[in-house]
Design an enzyme around this catalytic site. Structure first.
Site, PDB file in Angstrom:
ATOM      1  N   ASP A 262     -35.981   0.781 -30.342  1.00 18.78           N
ATOM      2  CA  ASP A 262     -35.655  -0.538 -30.866  1.00 18.78           C
ATOM      3  C   ASP A 262     -35.178  -0.362 -32.312  1.00 18.78           C
ATOM      4  OD1 ASP A 262     -36.573  -1.697 -28.554  1.00 18.78           O
ATOM      5  OD2 ASP A 262     -38.271  -2.728 -29.471  1.00 18.78           O
TER       6      ASP A 262
ATOM      7  N   HIS B 210     -31.315  -2.455 -29.413  1.00 14.68           N
ATOM      8  CA  HIS B 210     -31.590  -1.053 -29.125  1.00 14.68           C
ATOM      9  C   HIS B 210     -30.540  -0.140 -29.746  1.00 14.68           C
ATOM     10  CE1 HIS B 210     -33.819  -2.333 -25.180  1.00 14.68           C
ATOM     11  NE2 HIS B 210     -34.624  -2.342 -26.225  1.00 14.68           N
TER      12      HIS B 210
ATOM     13  N   GLU C 234     -36.182  -0.311 -19.984  1.00 14.43           N
ATOM     14  CA  GLU C 234     -35.709  -1.662 -19.664  1.00 14.43           C
ATOM     15  C   GLU C 234     -34.330  -1.657 -19.011  1.00 14.43           C
ATOM     16  OE1 GLU C 234     -36.182  -3.181 -23.579  1.00 14.43           O
ATOM     17  OE2 GLU C 234     -38.351  -3.433 -23.382  1.00 14.43           O
TER      18      GLU C 234
END
Length: 588
Positions: free
Chosen positions: A358, A525, A334
């Site tokens: 995550d 994260h 991402e």
């Protein structure tokens, strides 16, 4: 391969004739001992010994200090260690190059008061605004003792590791492939941060460049054939959890395998370049972007209609691929630029892979027992955190690599064996991507970190009014009973890689409970690397003027520049913030 980063050793001496002749040999022997120690025990991220260069003469004043600086400037010296066993002239002999990271070792011996020089030159560094690390042994040594005490050795090595890392980062690039993913603030590339704090040039490449190279065959065609064959032989396709009506046909899945392998080659080439492309007529593309790290946006403008980037991210972040054992690349899911830096820091401190995750769920002991009937015990007794990424995590995180004693570890990449790589591959399956998230298909790595290992969880954050700040949590990956893992893992996406993490608790402040750690984490994260390297990360952060605002590292292990004491000694986190704000970024 990168140019070597070096540590410069500066032997400092009293300029008076009698003193110089009496102490010249001892001071130079200390310098050589420090050089030998660093070169024996510190490696750069290529696995090469960090080289040291010693000044041509002892330094007794500004003329010799200048000669030393000129020599070091030609040799890519990132940090300097000044050493002495005697009184010298502080402001006349100190390193005043604003670009080097500085430390001074003052020999603790009453006959030769290097400690007096150390105190004087630390005052000079503080007053002139050049932060420096003070190294001073706890026990008095006899004059002429050439041994480096254990506490001095620890500080010299920590300084050298971290100063070398600063030099490795400087002058590189961060490559944003795409832009911001789903409003994640870490995806916003902060040019000021990368340029001024790290000395890194941000580069921006639209994801359409990946499409152009896919459509035009702009990749090494021979390597692609090898890579595809290796992938289909070694990367086991896993279960498809999607409803029948959303599952892709076998033909489409095969096309997706072809695409994700090509994407991996292309993303690597964008970041690092590839001389084979020049032979195909693509000179500019062959150069790459001089990247030390990067990120792939993926969601959603790509993954809604193209194969998800999970395979590319997982393989590139691992310490092996179809070409064999190799240095992990840092590629953030991402395009979380801040987590990419967290991964980079962990990689530079360990030489191994960093695992993107995550920080998803805190499981209290009560909640675990309610859901599974099992009461957590051992390192899980206070609860734990579910670290799980949407399909992309370095395969080193399977915990299948083994050390000499047969214990599960994550090795420095140069120590990984073909057997280790094979074990990691066999412990991983590649599940068709969740159609609810990734309509374009592709494959997500799926594994469980299958061992208890010491790890350090890291996160870099940006805070308005403060700037960058670092969070560190040393802890352990833990093992749950299989039936408990199955129940908890299936409450999220079971096609993704899972690590159960228990931070070490101190009973104080943020680390009084696992819940406090989870609730204080600065973003969705984090990245973990092998071992308890929080002390190294604190030292590295201080060199870059990044305050550490959360950690569970014992006070006795913390090593920051001496002038930090001038900003307060009682509350060290607050003093760290004040010092970093006062000095400002390293590359202003």
């Amino acid at each position: 391969m990168d140019e070597k980063v070096r540590i410069g050793i500066r032997p400092i001496i009293d300029g008076r004739k009698a003193e110089r002749s009496n102490l010249e040999g001892q001071v130079m022997s200390l310098a050589e001992a420090a050089k030998e120690l660093i070169e024996k025990k510190v490696k750069d991220h290529w696995g090469r010994p960090v080289e040291c260069v010693v000044a041509d003469t002892t330094i007794s004043g500004s003329a010799q200090a200048r000669q030393c600086a000129e020599k070091f400037a030609k040799l890519n010296v990132a940090g300097t260690l000044s050493v002495t066993s005697c009184w010298c002239y502080g402001s006349e002999t100190m390193d005043m190059d604003p670009m080097t990271i500085k430390a001074v070792w003052g020999f603790n011996g009453t006959e030769s008061p290097g400690a007096v020089y150390l105190a004087a030159v630390m005052a000079a560094h503080a007053q002139k605004g050049y932060p420096a690390f003070a190294i001073y042994g706890m026990d008095v040594q006899d004059k002429g003792d050439g041994n480096i005490p254990a506490d001095v050795e620890e500080k010299i090595l920590r300084f050298a590791r971290c100063a070398a890392a600063v030099g490795v980062i400087r002058g590189k690039s961060y490559v944003n492939i795409g832009s911001v993913s789903m409003g994640i603030m870490g995806s916003y590339c902060n040019d000021d941060f990368f340029t001024k704090y790290l000395g890194i040039r941000p580069e921006f490449v639209d994801m359409t460049e990946v499409l152009r190279r896919l459509d035009g065959g702009i990749y090494d065609l021979e390597e692609y054939e090898r890579a595809y064959a290796w992938t289909r032989e070694n990367c086991l396709e896993g279960f498809d959890k999607n409803p029948d009506k959303l599952q892709h046909s076998r033909e489409k899945k095969e096309k997706e395998w072809e695409q994700v392998v090509k994407m991996t080659l292309i993303i690597r080439d964008i970041m690092l370049g590839n001389p084979k492309l020049e032979q195909q007529g693509y000179y500019e593309e062959s150069l790459g972007r001089n990247a030390i790290a990067g990120g792939f946006q993926g969601q959603r403008m790509w993954s809604d209609w193209q194969s998800v980037g999970d395979f590319s991210e997982a393989i590139l972040n691992s310490s092996f691929d179809w070409n064999g054992i190799r240095k992990p690349m840092i590629l953030a899911t991402e395009n979380d630029t801040l987590n990419a830096v967290s991964m980079l820091f962990g990689h530079l401190m360990t030489g191994g892979a960093s695992i993107f995750a995550d920080v998803r769920t805190y499981w209290s002991p009560e909640a675990v027992e309610r859901v599974t009937g099992w009461k957590p015990e051992g390192k899980a007794e206070n609860g734990f955190i579910h670290l799980i990424n949407s399909g992309a995590a370095a395969l080193d995180g399977t915990a299948q690599q083994k050390n000499e004693m047969g214990e599960p570890v994550m090795k420095p990449w140069w120590a990984v064996t073909p057997g280790d790589a094979d074990a990691c591959l066999k412990a991983t399956q590649w599940c068709p991507a969740s159609a609810a998230y990734f309509q374009g298909g592709g494959f997500s790595s799926q594994f469980k970190t299958a061992a208890e290992m010491p790890v350090t969880l890291v996160r870099l954050n940006m805070v308005n009014g403060l700037g960058p700040s670092l969070q560190i949590a040393e802890g352990y990956t833990i093992q749950l009973p299989d039936e408990v893992h199955e129940v908890l893992d299936k409450r999220t996406d079971p096609t993704w890689p899972t690590t159960w993490f228990a931070p070490c608790l101190t009973g104080e402040d943020t680390f009084d409970s696992v819940y406090s750690v989870m609730s204080s984490w600065g973003a969705n994260h984090g990245a973990f690397c092998y071992g308890h390297v929080g002390a190294d990360l604190i030292t590295l952060a201080s060199m870059l003027r990044i305050p550490v605002t959360m950690h569970n590292v014992g006070r006795g292990r913390i090593f920051r520049p001496h002038s930090w004491n001038g900003f307060g000694t009682k509350d060290m986190e607050s003093a760290d913030i004040r010092a970093c704000l006062a000095y400002g970024p390293l590359y202003r």
